[in-house]
Design a protein around this motif. Structure first.
Motif, PDB file in Angstrom:
ATOM      1  N   GLU A 132       2.531   1.628  -3.494  1.00  0.00           N
ATOM      2  CA  GLU A 132       1.547   2.009  -4.502  1.00  0.00           C
ATOM      3  C   GLU A 132       1.064   3.441  -4.317  1.00  0.00           C
ATOM      4  OE1 GLU A 132      -1.357  -1.180  -4.452  1.00  0.00           O
ATOM      5  OE2 GLU A 132      -0.156  -2.332  -5.892  1.00  0.00           O
ATOM      6  N   ASN A 133       1.050   3.919  -3.078  1.00  0.00           N
ATOM      7  CA  ASN A 133       0.683   5.307  -2.796  1.00  0.00           C
ATOM      8  C   ASN A 133       1.873   6.263  -2.913  1.00  0.00           C
ATOM      9  OD1 ASN A 133      -2.006   4.690  -2.326  1.00  0.00           O
ATOM     10  ND2 ASN A 133      -1.683   4.369  -0.136  1.00  0.00           N
ATOM     11  N   ASP A 183       4.203   6.637  -0.906  1.00  0.00           N
ATOM     12  CA  ASP A 183       4.370   7.226   0.418  1.00  0.00           C
ATOM     13  C   ASP A 183       5.724   6.791   0.979  1.00  0.00           C
ATOM     14  OD1 ASP A 183       4.277   8.027   3.076  1.00  0.00           O
ATOM     15  OD2 ASP A 183       2.215   7.307   3.390  1.00  0.00           O
ATOM     16  N   LYS A 221       0.830  -1.205   0.000  1.00  0.00           N
ATOM     17  CA  LYS A 221       0.000   0.000   0.000  1.00  0.00           C
ATOM     18  C   LYS A 221       0.865   1.256   0.000  1.00  0.00           C
ATOM     19  CE  LYS A 221      -3.811   2.237   2.365  1.00  0.00           C
ATOM     20  NZ  LYS A 221      -4.756   2.203   3.471  1.00  0.00           N
TER      21      LYS A 221
END
Length: 143
Positions: free
Chosen positions: A9-10, A12, A6
């Motif tokens: 993919e973000n 971040d 996650k």
């Protein structure tokens, strides 16, 4: 979806870095010697996010105990389509302590080596700043 997936993919990078153990060892698909430590690993991963285009995880494989994950990905580097896999091992605290990447085909791996080699001065500088030292590993990404 795994928190590391996650975070990547973000895009971040702070969340990615927070998931790394201080003693993480990063094994590159294009460098002979692994890179030990959170600062250099985080800097390399930021570099990868800069050079990969159209990055996507396409499969996630996990062991039942949650200590090992394989994340299969695709991306484009310098016009070459690349397929790869991030192999992650997690310590007792749930932090990534071993991170190995493998990629194919050879032409895409060579494009990745060249692209990361062009990033490596910046990567070394970022790692040194994060570690509070004047230098990081002197090896280039393509060695």
């Amino acid at each position: 979806m795994h928190p590391f997936r996650k975070a990547v993919e973000n895009r971040d990078t702070a969340a990615v870095e927070a998931l790394l153990a201080d003693d993480v060892v990063f094994t590159s698909p294009v460098a002979f010697t692994p890179y030990p430590g959170k600062a250099i690993t985080a800097a390399i991963l930021r570099g990868v996010l800069r050079v990969f285009e159209d990055f996507a995880y396409v499969r996630e494989i996990a062991d039942p105990n949650g200590r090992d994950h394989a994340l299969v990905f695709t991306a484009t580097v310098a016009g070459k389509r690349i397929q790869g896999c991030d192999f992650l091992h997690f310590d007792e605290e749930g932090k990534i302590d071993d991170f190995t990447v493998m990629v194919r085909p050879l032409s895409a791996a060579q494009a990745l080596a060249e692209a990361m080699g062009a990033q490596f001065d910046r990567i070394a500088r970022e790692a040194a700043e994060a570690a509070g030292t004047s230098g990081a590993s002197g090896e280039t990404a393509a060695e």
